[in-house]
Design a protein around this motif. Sequence first.
Motif, PDB file in Angstrom:
ATOM      1  N   ARG A 146       0.827  -1.190   0.000  1.00  0.00           N
ATOM      2  CA  ARG A 146       0.000   0.000   0.000  1.00  0.00           C
ATOM      3  C   ARG A 146       0.874   1.258   0.000  1.00  0.00           C
ATOM      4  NH1 ARG A 146      -5.501   0.936   1.313  1.00  0.00           N
ATOM      5  NH2 ARG A 146      -5.667  -1.146   0.441  1.00  0.00           N
ATOM      6  N   THR A 147       1.922   1.227   0.828  1.00  0.00           N
ATOM      7  CA  THR A 147       2.848   2.364   0.871  1.00  0.00           C
ATOM      8  C   THR A 147       3.493   2.598  -0.493  1.00  0.00           C
ATOM      9  OG1 THR A 147       3.359   1.763   3.146  1.00  0.00           O
ATOM     10  CG2 THR A 147       4.821   3.335   2.083  1.00  0.00           C
ATOM     11  N   PHE A 148       3.942   1.521  -1.116  1.00  0.00           N
ATOM     12  CA  PHE A 148       4.590   1.662  -2.423  1.00  0.00           C
ATOM     13  C   PHE A 148       3.631   2.236  -3.458  1.00  0.00           C
ATOM     14  CE2 PHE A 148       7.331  -2.153  -1.039  1.00  0.00           C
ATOM     15  CZ  PHE A 148       8.128  -1.310  -0.288  1.00  0.00           C
ATOM     16  N   ASP A 149       2.380   1.798  -3.386  1.00  0.00           N
ATOM     17  CA  ASP A 149       1.385   2.331  -4.316  1.00  0.00           C
ATOM     18  C   ASP A 149       1.232   3.837  -4.160  1.00  0.00           C
ATOM     19  OD1 ASP A 149       0.858   0.015  -5.571  1.00  0.00           O
ATOM     20  OD2 ASP A 149      -1.025  -0.424  -4.524  1.00  0.00           O
ATOM     21  N   TYR A 150       1.156   4.280  -2.908  1.00  0.00           N
ATOM     22  CA  TYR A 150       1.031   5.712  -2.684  1.00  0.00           C
ATOM     23  C   TYR A 150       2.237   6.448  -3.236  1.00  0.00           C
ATOM     24  CZ  TYR A 150      -3.175   5.519   0.093  1.00  0.00           C
ATOM     25  OH  TYR A 150      -4.463   5.356   0.497  1.00  0.00           O
ATOM     26  N   MET A 151       3.417   5.893  -3.018  1.00  0.00           N
ATOM     27  CA  MET A 151       4.631   6.530  -3.512  1.00  0.00           C
ATOM     28  C   MET A 151       4.566   6.697  -5.023  1.00  0.00           C
ATOM     29  SD  MET A 151       7.909   5.072  -1.454  1.00  0.00           S
ATOM     30  CE  MET A 151       9.141   6.007  -2.340  1.00  0.00           C
ATOM     31  N   LYS A 152       4.176   5.640  -5.699  1.00  0.00           N
ATOM     32  CA  LYS A 152       4.124   5.709  -7.164  1.00  0.00           C
ATOM     33  C   LYS A 152       3.157   6.783  -7.626  1.00  0.00           C
ATOM     34  CE  LYS A 152       5.412   0.994  -8.238  1.00  0.00           C
ATOM     35  NZ  LYS A 152       4.819  -0.342  -8.236  1.00  0.00           N
ATOM     36  N   HIS A 153       1.972   6.770  -7.023  1.00  0.00           N
ATOM     37  CA  HIS A 153       0.967   7.746  -7.406  1.00  0.00           C
ATOM     38  C   HIS A 153       1.497   9.168  -7.167  1.00  0.00           C
ATOM     39  CE1 HIS A 153      -3.628   8.250  -7.802  1.00  0.00           C
ATOM     40  NE2 HIS A 153      -2.992   9.218  -8.392  1.00  0.00           N
ATOM     41  N   PHE A 154       2.114   9.338  -6.021  1.00  0.00           N
ATOM     42  CA  PHE A 154       2.642  10.637  -5.634  1.00  0.00           C
ATOM     43  C   PHE A 154       3.744  11.090  -6.594  1.00  0.00           C
ATOM     44  CE2 PHE A 154       6.131  12.555  -3.104  1.00  0.00           C
ATOM     45  CZ  PHE A 154       5.608  13.827  -3.064  1.00  0.00           C
ATOM     46  N   VAL A 155       4.660  10.202  -6.898  1.00  0.00           N
ATOM     47  CA  VAL A 155       5.748  10.537  -7.820  1.00  0.00           C
ATOM     48  C   VAL A 155       5.179  10.938  -9.175  1.00  0.00           C
ATOM     49  CG1 VAL A 155       7.609   9.544  -9.190  1.00  0.00           C
ATOM     50  CG2 VAL A 155       7.534   9.153  -6.724  1.00  0.00           C
ATOM     51  N   SER A 156       4.153  10.229  -9.607  1.00  0.00           N
ATOM     52  CA  SER A 156       3.551  10.552 -10.897  1.00  0.00           C
ATOM     53  C   SER A 156       2.989  11.969 -10.913  1.00  0.00           C
ATOM     54  CB  SER A 156       2.468   9.526 -11.227  1.00  0.00           C
ATOM     55  OG  SER A 156       1.502  10.069 -12.089  1.00  0.00           O
ATOM     56  N   PHE A 157       2.569  12.457  -9.752  1.00  0.00           N
ATOM     57  CA  PHE A 157       2.019  13.813  -9.700  1.00  0.00           C
ATOM     58  C   PHE A 157       3.087  14.875  -9.896  1.00  0.00           C
ATOM     59  CE2 PHE A 157      -2.219  15.274  -8.929  1.00  0.00           C
ATOM     60  CZ  PHE A 157      -2.931  14.102  -8.860  1.00  0.00           C
ATOM     61  N   ILE A 158       4.295  14.658  -9.361  1.00  0.00           N
ATOM     62  CA  ILE A 158       5.320  15.667  -9.564  1.00  0.00           C
ATOM     63  C   ILE A 158       6.065  15.423 -10.871  1.00  0.00           C
ATOM     64  CG2 ILE A 158       5.867  16.661  -7.326  1.00  0.00           C
ATOM     65  CD1 ILE A 158       7.654  14.433  -6.714  1.00  0.00           C
ATOM     66  N   LYS A 159       5.984  14.206 -11.374  1.00  0.00           N
ATOM     67  CA  LYS A 159       6.787  13.868 -12.548  1.00  0.00           C
ATOM     68  C   LYS A 159       6.052  14.133 -13.864  1.00  0.00           C
ATOM     69  CE  LYS A 159       9.105   9.792 -14.464  1.00  0.00           C
ATOM     70  NZ  LYS A 159       9.445   8.394 -14.205  1.00  0.00           N
ATOM     71  N   ASP A 160       4.802  13.756 -13.922  1.00  0.00           N
ATOM     72  CA  ASP A 160       4.108  13.734 -15.206  1.00  0.00           C
ATOM     73  C   ASP A 160       3.118  14.873 -15.381  1.00  0.00           C
ATOM     74  OD1 ASP A 160       5.402  11.349 -15.889  1.00  0.00           O
ATOM     75  OD2 ASP A 160       3.926  10.182 -14.768  1.00  0.00           O
ATOM     76  N   PHE A 161       2.910  15.269 -16.609  1.00  0.00           N
ATOM     77  CA  PHE A 161       1.838  16.184 -16.969  1.00  0.00           C
ATOM     78  C   PHE A 161       0.527  15.405 -16.934  1.00  0.00           C
ATOM     79  CE2 PHE A 161       4.875  19.077 -17.396  1.00  0.00           C
ATOM     80  CZ  PHE A 161       4.918  19.936 -18.475  1.00  0.00           C
ATOM     81  N   PRO A 162      -0.590  16.134 -16.769  1.00  0.00           N
ATOM     82  CA  PRO A 162      -1.894  15.469 -16.703  1.00  0.00           C
ATOM     83  C   PRO A 162      -2.137  14.492 -17.855  1.00  0.00           C
ATOM     84  CG  PRO A 162      -2.139  17.734 -16.068  1.00  0.00           C
ATOM     85  CD  PRO A 162      -0.709  17.569 -16.485  1.00  0.00           C
ATOM     86  N   THR A 163      -1.730  14.875 -19.064  1.00  0.00           N
ATOM     87  CA  THR A 163      -1.937  13.977 -20.209  1.00  0.00           C
ATOM     88  C   THR A 163      -1.262  12.630 -19.963  1.00  0.00           C
ATOM     89  OG1 THR A 163      -2.005  15.856 -21.717  1.00  0.00           O
ATOM     90  CG2 THR A 163      -1.621  13.694 -22.684  1.00  0.00           C
TER      91      THR A 163
END
Lengths: 191, 191
Positions: B130-147
């Motif tokens: 669960r922790t790893f999932d949150y990390m991935k989601h979180f990283v995607s927010f600072i890393k990726d554009f909405p598209t």
Amino acid sequence: MFNQFRNKFPLTDEKWMEYTNCFKRLEIPAKTILLEEGEVSKRLFIIEKGIIRVWFNNNGKDLTTQFFFENQSVASIESFMKKLPSPVVIETIEPSVVWWISKNDLDKILEEIKEIPELRDRFINMLFERTFDYMKHFVSFIKDFPTQRYLNLIEERPQITQRVPQHYIASYLGISTVHLSRIKSKLLQKK
Amino acid sequence: MFNQFRNKFPLTDEKWMEYTNCFKRLEIPAKTILLEEGEVSKRLFIIEKGIIRVWFNNNGKDLTTQFFFENQSVASIESFMKKLPSPVVIETIEPSVVWWISKNDLDKILEEIKEIPELRDRFINMLFERTFDYMKHFVSFIKDFPTQRYLNLIEERPQITQRVPQHYIASYLGISTVHLSRIKSKLLQKK
DNA sequence: GACAAACGATAACATTTGTTATCAAATATT
DNA sequence: AATATTTGATAACAAATGTTATCGTTTGTC
């Protein structure tokens, strides 16, 4: 370094010595890389003095995901636990003093203290707290504008805004250095 | 509902029956609120059929933080574990069938299975995942554009893009409904 | 079937944020 | 002390995203 925690661990003096002796001290300058991207993490670090940041390279740009200060432990957790290549780099910001323990030694200790429910529960609790922290940070990203996130940081993690260079803070907030600079100057105007 | 998991739990048939009997079945329409904001979460839900979303009110606007589908368990975890008021609302999207267990019953079960290392380890592992999932989601927010985040969602969580109404997806991605609509039409143009 | 509500697309415009470049100040290195 | 490096501020412009409003389609309800 470890004596301050002595009374928190229900262990015999012998076991305590055995466990704390597994840690090795390291004095390192600023910008020392403790774990490279792609490397399998085999050490867990505890910070005696200094600041560490965890970051990864995204299209040629640093993206900082975490900051760690004195008395906190640091590792690329998923890499450390599953022996996977680390997606992140672990690097000092200031000249630092850290202690490290090998995965082998830590595994042995964890195996032994498994039988102590008190420590086991505390370990599980620690994992939950970490999860909750990530949730909060994540929620703040969808909820707040960068200005608010910066204000939150000042409020909740003053160590970061006081001790960490601004361009690392910008990447931690998910914005450009220029924009963080603008946010700061606007906040000053309002005062 | 639970028989599909029977062989994964090293329990006697008696214990298995005792544990599964703690769960109650509930048939509910779409948009049923299972946990109000500010309420202390006392039930853990498991979804037999339907979709549940977790959201909170931010300045009058829904912000969705998670989606759950068949066979997943749902709770406002921090509220459930610590008996704190929940910051989030738990609500069905489709007409759904869920099973719930009270915190009391679950605590009893967890206490009992603590002595089975196999189950204990799996529980700890679940927390880490669960922790790893949150990390991935979180990283995607600072890393990726909405598209890119939307493309990731199509790739990694097709259930969401296929079964969830678009305005919930927009708030999950941290963007406006209008912008998600634009993203979709741009992606169609490129094809 | 008629009506209301929910959902989604689109346009026009405003606001936020990123990019690039330049300059100044602070800090480290020699 | 001289120099290079790092850090931070600012301006000008470009790109991304939000807001508001309108419209058509789908879905649910009576």
